[in-house]
Design an enzyme around this catalytic site. Structure first.
Site, PDB file in Angstrom:
ATOM      1  N   TRP A 292       0.845  -1.201   0.000  1.00 48.68           N
ATOM      2  CA  TRP A 292       0.000   0.000   0.000  1.00 48.68           C
ATOM      3  C   TRP A 292       0.884   1.256   0.000  1.00 48.68           C
ATOM      4  O   TRP A 292       1.851   1.323   0.746  1.00 48.68           O
ATOM      5  CB  TRP A 292      -0.936  -0.013   1.225  1.00 48.68           C
ATOM      6  CG  TRP A 292      -1.823   1.190   1.281  1.00 48.68           C
ATOM      7  CD1 TRP A 292      -2.805   1.514   0.390  1.00 48.68           C
ATOM      8  CD2 TRP A 292      -1.802   2.233   2.248  1.00 48.68           C
ATOM      9  NE1 TRP A 292      -3.395   2.698   0.750  1.00 48.68           N
ATOM     10  CE2 TRP A 292      -2.800   3.172   1.892  1.00 48.68           C
ATOM     11  CE3 TRP A 292      -1.033   2.475   3.387  1.00 48.68           C
ATOM     12  CZ2 TRP A 292      -3.047   4.321   2.633  1.00 48.68           C
ATOM     13  CZ3 TRP A 292      -1.284   3.621   4.127  1.00 48.68           C
ATOM     14  CH2 TRP A 292      -2.286   4.530   3.740  1.00 48.68           C
TER      15      TRP A 292
ATOM     16  N   ASP B  10     -16.499  11.030  -3.118  1.00 50.86           N
ATOM     17  CA  ASP B  10     -15.854   9.783  -2.678  1.00 50.86           C
ATOM     18  C   ASP B  10     -16.586   9.207  -1.471  1.00 50.86           C
ATOM     19  O   ASP B  10     -17.783   9.483  -1.255  1.00 50.86           O
ATOM     20  CB  ASP B  10     -14.366  10.082  -2.395  1.00 50.86           C
ATOM     21  CG  ASP B  10     -13.457   8.894  -2.638  1.00 50.86           C
ATOM     22  OD1 ASP B  10     -13.403   8.013  -1.758  1.00 50.86           O
ATOM     23  OD2 ASP B  10     -12.797   8.839  -3.697  1.00 50.86           O
ATOM     24  N   ASP B  11     -15.883   8.474  -0.677  1.00 52.48           N
ATOM     25  CA  ASP B  11     -16.443   7.751   0.472  1.00 52.48           C
ATOM     26  C   ASP B  11     -17.168   8.700   1.441  1.00 52.48           C
ATOM     27  O   ASP B  11     -16.807   9.872   1.547  1.00 52.48           O
ATOM     28  CB  ASP B  11     -15.267   7.081   1.195  1.00 52.48           C
ATOM     29  CG  ASP B  11     -15.698   6.029   2.181  1.00 52.48           C
ATOM     30  OD1 ASP B  11     -16.909   5.836   2.361  1.00 52.48           O
ATOM     31  OD2 ASP B  11     -14.805   5.402   2.767  1.00 52.48           O
TER      32      ASP B  11
ATOM     33  N   ARG C 180      -9.375  -3.225   7.615  1.00 54.00           N
ATOM     34  CA  ARG C 180      -9.967  -1.883   7.595  1.00 54.00           C
ATOM     35  C   ARG C 180     -11.393  -1.932   8.168  1.00 54.00           C
ATOM     36  O   ARG C 180     -12.320  -1.370   7.613  1.00 54.00           O
ATOM     37  CB  ARG C 180      -9.986  -1.287   6.176  1.00 54.00           C
ATOM     38  CG  ARG C 180      -9.979   0.244   6.188  1.00 54.00           C
ATOM     39  CD  ARG C 180     -10.372   0.859   4.864  1.00 54.00           C
ATOM     40  NE  ARG C 180     -10.283   2.307   4.933  1.00 54.00           N
ATOM     41  CZ  ARG C 180     -10.807   3.138   4.056  1.00 54.00           C
ATOM     42  NH1 ARG C 180     -11.470   2.684   3.009  1.00 54.00           N
ATOM     43  NH2 ARG C 180     -10.680   4.425   4.190  1.00 54.00           N
TER      44      ARG C 180
ATOM     45  N   TRP D  91     -14.899   2.431  -8.304  1.00 51.66           N
ATOM     46  CA  TRP D  91     -15.255   1.140  -7.682  1.00 51.66           C
ATOM     47  C   TRP D  91     -14.084   0.708  -6.808  1.00 51.66           C
ATOM     48  O   TRP D  91     -13.054   0.315  -7.319  1.00 51.66           O
ATOM     49  CB  TRP D  91     -15.519   0.109  -8.784  1.00 51.66           C
ATOM     50  CG  TRP D  91     -15.990  -1.224  -8.307  1.00 51.66           C
ATOM     51  CD1 TRP D  91     -15.263  -2.165  -7.640  1.00 51.66           C
ATOM     52  CD2 TRP D  91     -17.293  -1.791  -8.486  1.00 51.66           C
ATOM     53  NE1 TRP D  91     -16.019  -3.276  -7.385  1.00 51.66           N
ATOM     54  CE2 TRP D  91     -17.277  -3.075  -7.896  1.00 51.66           C
ATOM     55  CE3 TRP D  91     -18.474  -1.349  -9.083  1.00 51.66           C
ATOM     56  CZ2 TRP D  91     -18.394  -3.915  -7.900  1.00 51.66           C
ATOM     57  CZ3 TRP D  91     -19.579  -2.193  -9.094  1.00 51.66           C
ATOM     58  CH2 TRP D  91     -19.539  -3.461  -8.504  1.00 51.66           C
ATOM     59  N   ASP D  92     -14.305   0.794  -5.508  1.00 50.59           N
ATOM     60  CA  ASP D  92     -13.203   0.550  -4.568  1.00 50.59           C
ATOM     61  C   ASP D  92     -13.330  -0.830  -3.930  1.00 50.59           C
ATOM     62  O   ASP D  92     -14.414  -1.437  -3.931  1.00 50.59           O
ATOM     63  CB  ASP D  92     -13.251   1.648  -3.491  1.00 50.59           C
ATOM     64  CG  ASP D  92     -11.895   1.933  -2.880  1.00 50.59           C
ATOM     65  OD1 ASP D  92     -10.971   1.132  -3.066  1.00 50.59           O
ATOM     66  OD2 ASP D  92     -11.773   2.969  -2.202  1.00 50.59           O
ATOM     67  N   MET D  93     -12.245  -1.316  -3.355  1.00 46.54           N
ATOM     68  CA  MET D  93     -12.254  -2.583  -2.617  1.00 46.54           C
ATOM     69  C   MET D  93     -11.052  -2.551  -1.684  1.00 46.54           C
ATOM     70  O   MET D  93      -9.918  -2.594  -2.133  1.00 46.54           O
ATOM     71  CB  MET D  93     -12.156  -3.745  -3.610  1.00 46.54           C
ATOM     72  CG  MET D  93     -12.520  -5.079  -3.041  1.00 46.54           C
ATOM     73  SD  MET D  93     -11.180  -5.824  -2.144  1.00 46.54           S
ATOM     74  CE  MET D  93     -10.663  -7.100  -3.250  1.00 46.54           C
ATOM     75  N   ASN D  94     -11.345  -2.432  -0.381  1.00 41.20           N
ATOM     76  CA  ASN D  94     -10.283  -2.054   0.547  1.00 41.20           C
ATOM     77  C   ASN D  94      -9.841  -3.112   1.541  1.00 41.20           C
ATOM     78  O   ASN D  94      -9.393  -2.776   2.630  1.00 41.20           O
ATOM     79  CB  ASN D  94     -10.716  -0.806   1.326  1.00 41.20           C
ATOM     80  CG  ASN D  94     -10.530   0.446   0.483  1.00 41.20           C
ATOM     81  OD1 ASN D  94      -9.457   0.691  -0.030  1.00 41.20           O
ATOM     82  ND2 ASN D  94     -11.591   1.224   0.327  1.00 41.20           N
TER      83      ASN D  94
ATOM     84  N   CYS E   6     -10.429   0.817  -8.291  1.00 35.07           N
ATOM     85  CA  CYS E   6      -9.525   1.226  -7.212  1.00 35.07           C
ATOM     86  C   CYS E   6      -9.563   0.117  -6.174  1.00 35.07           C
ATOM     87  O   CYS E   6     -10.593  -0.531  -5.983  1.00 35.07           O
ATOM     88  CB  CYS E   6     -10.053   2.535  -6.620  1.00 35.07           C
ATOM     89  SG  CYS E   6      -9.246   3.046  -5.100  1.00 35.07           S
TER      90      CYS E   6
ATOM     91  N   ASP F 277      -2.805   5.148  -3.594  1.00 32.26           N
ATOM     92  CA  ASP F 277      -3.257   6.178  -2.649  1.00 32.26           C
ATOM     93  C   ASP F 277      -2.133   7.168  -2.383  1.00 32.26           C
ATOM     94  O   ASP F 277      -2.344   8.162  -1.696  1.00 32.26           O
ATOM     95  CB  ASP F 277      -3.704   5.535  -1.327  1.00 32.26           C
ATOM     96  CG  ASP F 277      -5.134   5.036  -1.409  1.00 32.26           C
ATOM     97  OD1 ASP F 277      -5.821   5.370  -2.391  1.00 32.26           O
ATOM     98  OD2 ASP F 277      -5.562   4.303  -0.501  1.00 32.26           O
TER      99      ASP F 277
HETATM  100  C1  GLA Z   1      -9.373   3.855  -0.481  1.00 31.38           C
HETATM  101  C2  GLA Z   1      -9.139   4.537  -1.814  1.00 31.38           C
HETATM  102  C3  GLA Z   1      -9.110   6.025  -1.620  1.00 31.38           C
HETATM  103  C4  GLA Z   1     -10.416   6.482  -1.026  1.00 31.38           C
HETATM  104  C5  GLA Z   1     -10.673   5.735   0.274  1.00 31.38           C
HETATM  105  C6  GLA Z   1     -12.064   6.020   0.806  1.00 31.38           C
HETATM  106  O1  GLA Z   1      -8.289   4.013   0.355  1.00 31.38           O
HETATM  107  O2  GLA Z   1      -7.968   4.059  -2.394  1.00 31.38           O
HETATM  108  O3  GLA Z   1      -8.880   6.683  -2.841  1.00 31.38           O
HETATM  109  O4  GLA Z   1     -11.456   6.267  -1.944  1.00 31.38           O
HETATM  110  O5  GLA Z   1     -10.552   4.337   0.110  1.00 31.38           O
HETATM  111  O6  GLA Z   1     -12.323   5.331   1.957  1.00 31.38           O
END
Ligand code: GLA
Length: 755
Positions: free
Chosen positions: A186, A353-354, A429, A463-466, A502, A524
């Site tokens: 990361w 965003d989020d 997370r 479209w995120d996945m964390n 993302c 990020d």
């Molecule tokens: C991830 C993404 C960021 C942002 C955050 C939001 O870390 O990579 O760009 O969208 O989530 O929680």
């Protein structure tokens, strides 16, 4: 073009031929993969074993040529005398597949399942091999400068078979190579590592459930002395977003065996009678023009055969994203204010965003739910979107549809929808993944995301996945198949929606995701000095049109490094430009600089996004039609720096060009106590006057312009000197640490006449 002649196949692409033959033992032998040759060369290019090698197990007693272990192959068995790494393992059952038949077709042979596939003009060769109650199809498709490969295993028997490893491609190429892989984590994606391939295996693998930020699925094999411009380089990649595997190992015969496919780690798949298993598609390319030549082939392939058709060479909007500026702390008023400013700066798309849904005050809660947070957004997403669109901006939205927080209505209602492994749930997370192998989960995601896109006039989705996955074995692959089904159901009927994938930045930067959306959030980490590595190393295998690249605030959230705004812009230009900082805090001089940056970027947008990309010694270059733009980047300043040249590439030697610096402004504050020598008044460097001046007054940096032939510019344009401790002057550049500048080179149509 594919030629066939007496059991030999010549697969001709731009600048390469892959020459195969089915040998006397029914094994698919690789005669050559490299410079163009003809099918008639098949006999000459065979490696003959003479009296054979010691310690051989022979397929035919008395025939030293029948040793599978010493043959260069494109598919091998195991447990039958070839002791090199095998592409197929059936849980202890030997594999010894032999030729059955083949077919050559125009175009691709479509896959049956949800795995994505390269598309475009091509020819495909299928070679079918068989053993007992199994059939194996090896597919080879030639797309311009690239060869793709995949494998299909069919159970034609009456008992099920257990697959524990099945690769997409295997190849034995002759020679000694250096292997380049791209590794990290990361905010530190894409570190380049070079290792000589020897007789111990090198493995490039991910087991996190995703293609991962730890090991990019793509890798390179090159002549040890290959450079950017010369030498043989092979490139490999995989159209897949899950656990991947790539390996290289040299045999004493001098063949380097390369494998590519799904990671076999914990893999286990029961193949029922009548069932088939399809592997993802592997990608291979070859260039004699060094790393640069290889990258051009890969870039073209991604731009033309991977990204969705609607987005092929289509200009991407300059976006504003609220994340780094606001994180979870925003409301309707704040966003509308930001949107107004973004519009005034020249942005075209506003991305929320989020943090827009109920319970999402921080990253502990709310994932999985789609009800909007009415406290932050009293007019709902529709109201916000409408407001933003009436300003003349497009509206985009962040989703993280694959995840769920235990603190969410969804989890309270359907705890069984989370991906579990029979142990206590482990959070990453503060969240779990949803089980995308369940049809109800897939429907839930498709319905919610589609509804919001359609109702809110959304033209861009992030479209995120964390979190990393816990899925092992079959489940890990089924998850990815489920994800592809979901993405297909949402985005195929909405081809105009720009999907930016993302995963905590670049945790899922791969060709599979790029078939659904043409760009990926690279990392990020938005520190431009780190982006030189992240974007620079991505450019080996991916074109700059796939890079989400944003200007953010300095000091940077990820490194606390302070970099000039010009460098933040200059690095982000070489990708899909965006801005991600709190615009409320900008100084007027910064605002003006951003207005200039965006206007400049728009003027050369297609060159930046789709031009041929060159990695130069001291920067990057993009070239499209008559336009060439170079970025020169400095990391640390050197005292009394030597003269510097800019060696451009890809120009026409005889052509006359006009070149100029883009022109940048310098902050007064960077001169510290020296400022009194620059200004007519004696100022205290720590005083309020200088602090105020630093916020208001800028000085021009030195520029240069002129005319030269392509030959001269390629030989190396001497740049005007850089600051040497002897004073400020507009006949020299004043690049400090992390400084950079942009040069524009255009064909001069009044050739020869100095303007
Ligand atoms: C991830 C993404 C960021 C942002 C955050 C939001 O870390 O990579 O760009 O969208 O989530 O929680």
């Amino acid at each position: 073009m594919i030629e066939y002649n007496e059991r030999a196949f010549a697969l001709h692409g731009d600048g390469f031929t892959c020459l195969l033959r089915i040998n006397e033992y029914g094994l698919p032998e690789l005669l050559h993969f490299g410079d163009p040759v003809t099918v008639e060369d098949a006999e000459a290019l065979r490696f003959l074993p003479g009296l054979g090698w010691g310690g051989s197990v022979l397929l035919k007693e008395g025939d030293p040529a029948s040793c599978a272990d010493t043959m260069p192959l494109v598919w091998s068995g195991c447990g039958r005398g070839d002791y090199r790494e095998s592409p197929l393992e059936l849980d202890g059952v030997p594999t010894d597949f032999r030729y059955k038949n083949h077919a050559i077709t125009d175009g691709i042979v479509p896959m049956e399942g949800t795995l994505p596939q390269a598309k475009g003009d091509c020819q495909t060769l299928r070679i079918t091999l068989t053993q007992k109650n199994l059939e194996l199809d090896l597919y080879f498709s030639v797309f311009g400068g690239v060869l793709t490969r995949r494998t299909v295993l069919r159970n034609t028997g009456t008992a099920s078979v257990t697959i524990t490893k099945i690769m997409s491609a295997m190849i034995d190429i002759h020679g000694q190579y250096r292997m380049t892989t791209f590794n990290g984590g990361w905010i530190r994606e894409m570190g380049r590592h070079d290792d000589m391939v020897g007789e111990s295996r090198i493995v490039n693998e991910s087991v996190t459930g995703a293609s991962s930020n730890r090991h990019d699925p793509g890798f390179l094999l090159s002549d040890p002395d290959a450079t950017e411009e010369s030498g043989r380089v092979y490139g490999f990649n995989l159209i897949y977003s899950g656990n991947h595997y790539g390996s290289a190992q040299r045999s004493i015969q001098g063949f380097t065996r390369i494998l590519q496919g799904i990671s076999p780690s914990n893999f286990r798949w029961e193949l029922a009678p009548g069932a088939t298993f399809e592997t993802p598609e592997a990608v291979m390319a070859y260039s004699t023009e060094g790393f640069g030549g290889l990258s051009h082939k890969m870039h073209r392939f991604v731009n033309e055969c991977i990204v969705p058709e609607h987005w092929q060479y289509r200009a991407r909007p300059v976006l504003f994203n609220d994340w780094e500026g606001c994180m979870f702390d925003f409301d309707h008023k704040k966003l509308v204010g930001l949107a107004k400013q973004a519009k005034a700066l020249g942005c075209e798309l506003f991305v929320l965003d989020d943090g827009w849904f109920k319970g999402r005050k921080n990253d502990f809660a709310g994932l999985g739910d789609y009800a909007v947070d009415r406290k932050k957004l009293p007019h709902g997403l529709e109201g916000l979107s409408k407001k933003i669109r009436t300003m003349g901006l497009e509206f985009g939205l962040w989703f993280e549809p694959e995840s769920v927080n235990p603190d969410s209505d969804l989890y309270r209602k359907h705890p069984d929808w989370a991906l579990t492994d029979g142990f206590d749930p482990l959070l990453g997370r503060h969240q779990l993944l949803l089980d995308l192998t369940l049809p109800a989960v897939r429907d839930y995601i498709v319905e919610n995301v589609s509804r919001i896109i359609d109702r809110c006039g959304i033209t861009y989705v992030k479209w995120d996945m964390n979190r990393h996955s816990i899925a092992l074995g079959r489940k890990a692959h089924d998850y990815i198949l489920g994800l592809y089904e979901v993405l297909g159901r949402i985005f195929h009927p909405r081809p105009r929606v720009l999907l930016e994938n993302c995963s905590s930045g670049g945790n899922r930067f791969d060709l599979g995701m790029l078939t659904f959306g043409p760009q990926v959030w690279c990392s990020d980490n938005t520190d431009p000095i780190d982006r030189l590595t992240i974007q620079g190393n991505r450019s080996y295998l991916y074109p700059q049109s796939t890079f989400g690249a944003h200007v953010s605030a300095a000091p940077h959230a990820q490194t606390l490094r302070t970099t000039p705004l010009c460098t933040r812009g200059n690095v982000s230009f070489f990708g899909c430009l965006g801005y991600e900082l709190d615009l409320d805090h900008l100084l007027k001089i910064e605002r003006n600089e951003i207005i200039d940056q965006i206007a400049f970027y728009k003027k050369y947008r297609k060159t930046f996004q789709f031009g041929s990309f060159y990695r130069l010694k001291n920067g990057w270059q993009v070239s499209r039609k008559e336009y060439h733009i170079a970025g020169v980047f400095r990391t640390l300043t050197q005292p009394a720096p030597p003269y510097e040249t800019l060696r451009l590439r890809g120009l026409k030697r005889e052509q006359h060009y006009y070149y100029c610096t883009r022109g940048q402004r310098l902050r007064i504050g960077q001169f510290g106590s020296l400022v009194k020598h620059v200004l007519p008044v004696d100022l205290n460097p720590n005083g309020a006057v200088l602090r105020t001046a630093d916020r208001r007054i800028t000085l021009p940096d030195g520029t240069q312009q002129g005319h030269a032939t392509g030959a001269a510019l390629q030989a190396g344009l001497p740049l005007i000197p850089n600051f040497r401790g002897t004073g400020y002057d507009t006949n020299q550049r004043t690049l400090t640490d992390y400084g950079s500048e942009i040069y524009i080179i255009e064909e001069d149509w009044d050739s020869g006449k100095i303007r």
